[in-house]
Design a protein around this motif. Structure first.
Motif: not given
Length: 213
Positions: A82, A77, A75, A209, A97-98, A203-206, A95, A80
């Motif tokens: 991943m 950040y 990740l 996952l 990363l929002k 989008p994905v966030d932590f 991807r 932004a």
């Protein structure tokens, strides 16, 4: 003399500092486990954490719906981005990363729940002084309860709630201050040319996952 001793004890108690929200060391490595209340997900994760560069590497092994899986994610950040990494066939997926980077530790808005000793306070080296805090997840996604060491603000455990899984418990162990392998926080040489996945995809966030398997 006895009165003087009692007064000294009272004074010491009055001067004892109340725990305050804290920041974990900027560089950490170690391992953690994630388990869910509904028993659908369990995973063991090795992690590398760089707060200054806002980078996290997670190497995950676990079971989801009684099926085993492995997962490797980097990740970044600040960019932004991943990367989902497959070292066996040397491929990457990129991807968006929002999420904003959330440093480890206890946010200033958290409330102290309790201070306790893990183990025993009967003798030197038999216990670990910890503080437990409660507060809101980023963007008010729910509540969390986090435990860190009084000295060093090293993460011990975090509990938070999700609609799909109920309570999720993260337990940290074998933490060390520093990065054991700095190369783990850079994309492998076969990753930079990876194409970004369809931006129309969410989008994905932590936290996601641990939920998308």
């Amino acid at each position: 003399m006895k009165i003087l001793a009692v007064f000294a004890c009272v004074l010491a108690g009055c001067l004892a500092k109340r725990p305050h929200p804290c920041s974990s060391p900027p560089f950490l490595s170690g391992a953690l486990t994630v388990s869910t209340q509904n028993e659908q997900l369990w995973s063991y994760i090795q992690y590398e954490y760089d707060a200054l560069g806002q980078r996290i590497r997670l190497k995950e092994l676990g079971t989801y719906l009684n099926k085993s899986f492995t997962y490797d994610a980097l990740l970044l950040y600040r960019e932004a981005i991943m990367y989902e990494i497959n070292g066996n066939n040397r491929t990457c997926k990129k991807r968006p990363l929002k999420a904003d980077f959330q440093p480890m530790g206890i946010p200033k808005t958290a409330t102290l729940l309790d201070q306790a000793v893990l183990g025993s306070s009967s003798g030197p080296g038999q216990g670990l002084l910890i503080n437990t805090w409660i507060g809101d997840l980023p963007e008010k996604q729910g509540k969390f309860m986090s435990t860190v060491t009084e000295f060093g603000c090293i993460p011990v455990s975090t509990v938070y709630h999700t609609d799909n899984f109920g309570w999720m418990v993260t337990s940290f162990f074998n933490n060390i201050i520093g990065i054991s392998d700095p190369d783990q926080l850079n994309p492998p040489d076969f990753c930079p040319d990876a194409e970004m996945k369809d931006v129309t995809e969410e989008p994905v966030d932590f936290f996601s996952l641990f939920l998308e398997k």
